[in-house]
Design an enzyme around this catalytic site. Structure first.
Site, mmCIF file in Angstrom:
data_model
loop_
_atom_site.group_PDB
_atom_site.id
_atom_site.type_symbol
_atom_site.label_atom_id
_atom_site.label_comp_id
_atom_site.label_asym_id
_atom_site.label_seq_id
_atom_site.Cartn_x
_atom_site.Cartn_y
_atom_site.Cartn_z
ATOM 1 N N GLN A 152 -4.449 -1.672 9.497
ATOM 2 C CA GLN A 152 -4.527 -2.824 8.762
ATOM 3 C C GLN A 152 -5.082 -4.115 9.868
ATOM 4 O OE1 GLN A 152 -3.384 -3.101 5.864
ATOM 5 N NE2 GLN A 152 -3.807 -5.676 5.977
ATOM 6 N N LYS A 201 0.619 -1.045 0.017
ATOM 7 C CA LYS A 201 -0.131 0.017 0.107
ATOM 8 C C LYS A 201 1.091 1.362 -0.413
ATOM 9 C CE LYS A 201 -3.733 -2.233 1.809
ATOM 10 N NZ LYS A 201 -4.439 -2.652 3.288
ATOM 11 N N ASP A 213 -11.140 2.361 3.393
ATOM 12 C CA ASP A 213 -11.364 0.855 3.011
ATOM 13 C C ASP A 213 -12.924 1.116 3.554
ATOM 14 O OD1 ASP A 213 -9.235 -1.072 3.428
ATOM 15 O OD2 ASP A 213 -9.088 -0.347 5.847
HETATM 16 N N1 GUN Z 1 -6.363 -7.134 5.793
HETATM 17 C C1 GUN Z 1 -6.712 -8.112 5.074
HETATM 18 N N2 GUN Z 1 -7.608 -7.150 3.956
HETATM 19 C C2 GUN Z 1 -7.443 -6.228 4.267
HETATM 20 C C3 GUN Z 1 -7.946 -4.486 3.820
HETATM 21 O O1 GUN Z 1 -8.573 -4.261 2.705
HETATM 22 N N3 GUN Z 1 -7.983 -3.678 4.686
HETATM 23 C C4 GUN Z 1 -7.486 -3.242 6.093
HETATM 24 N N4 GUN Z 1 -7.579 -2.012 7.069
HETATM 25 N N5 GUN Z 1 -6.783 -4.733 6.453
HETATM 26 C C5 GUN Z 1 -6.739 -5.405 5.600
#
Ligand code: GUN
Length: 278
Positions: free
Chosen positions: A96, A52, A119
């Site tokens: 996350q 990311k 998200d």
């Molecule tokens: N953990 C696995 N996929 C995601 C996601 O798309 N967003 C977040 N914040 N955590 C994750």
């Protein structure tokens, strides 16, 4: 000939478009900043977070990394999120997941301002999605809609079946497909006669989290198959929820794993970050 839906290429196109848009925003004096919060050092989470951050750097979004130890108290994380909510320089906040077991992930998600919820996990974002109001949408299902549209696969009036009812994929996917005027069925682990239902699908979206559970006996001739799964098989090779080799010659279009849905998730996260500044 089966169409291979190339998520790597399509996500690359989206990232190029976003990069150009962000450059224009920068020229007009507008900067975008994403705060990325990680608690603990789960190796898989570290890989996701790094990807990311790299995507942000490529597109021209500033990312701020916040790392809390596994032992951090929930209050410490909530205080950080509240501080980021109030910071006018921060446009988007991503915490996350998963969080350590002693933290309440739902409470943390609810603390993120819906205006910075890139998200799309906050209940306000979910509600906005269902009633068709502007707001952030979970990135994987948004990426699947974009994959279909950019592959010239029409959704309007189609019979769509989703296998899996998670908050992150199955449920928001349902809302997005309804918005596109599809007829939607959601199947899950308690569904009786799954094959009967999946064989109805013009577009079959599989997000069940079970390695290669869908073979050719589950799909209709000429269907479009979207595979959200990501697993490592006995040979340590990546594979999905769909048995690609068995299904590929029966369908009109299919996403590979890797290189299908996966790259779209980050592209749509970047799109949500840019949306905060549009
Ligand atoms: N953990 C696995 N996929 C995601 C996601 O798309 N967003 C977040 N914040 N955590 C994750």
């Amino acid at each position: 000939m089966t169409q291979l839906i190339d998520g790597k290429r399509i996500s690359g196109e989206i990232k190029e478009e976003l990069k150009a848009e962000v450059a224009e925003m920068k020229a007009a004096g507008r900067e975008i900043c994403l705060a990325v919060v990680q608690v603990g050092e789960d190796p898989a989470s570290s890989v996701y977070v790094n990807n990311k951050k790299k995507a942000c750097a490529y597109i021209g979004i500033r990312s701020e990394a916040y790392e809390l130890p596994e032992s951090a108290e929930e209050e410490e994380l909530l205080a950080l999120v509240e501080q980021l909510n109030m910071d006018p320089k921060v446009n988007g906040i991503l915490v996350q997941l998963p969080l350590p077991a002693h933290m309440d992930a739902d409470k943390v998600i609810r603390t993120i301002s819906p205006d910075k919820d890139v998200d799309g996990f906050h209940p306000v974002s979910v509600g906005r999605l269902w009633i068709g109001e502007k707001g952030f949408c979970s990135c994987t299902p948004a990426g699947i809609i974009e994959l279909l549209k950019r592959s010239d696969i029409s959704i309007d009036g189609k019979e769509c079946v989703i296998v899996g009812r998670s908050n992150i994929v199955g449920k928001p996917m349902t809302a997005l497909l309804l918005r596109e005027n599809a007829t939607v069925t959601v199947a899950h682990s308690h569904t009786k006669d799954l094959k009967k239902i999946t064989k109805r699908a013009d577009i079959l979206i599989v997000a069940a989290g079970k390695q290669q559970m869908i073979d050719d006996t589950y799909v209709k001739d000429g269907a479009v198959v979207i595979d959200v799964g990501m697993h490592r098989n006995e040979q340590n090779k990546l594979c999905g929820d769909v048995d690609f080799e068995k299904v590929k010659d029966k369908v009109s279009a299919i996403t590979p794993v890797p290189g299908g849905v996966g790259p779209m998730t980050i592209a749509m996260l970047m799109n949500n970050c840019v949306e905060t500044a549009r």
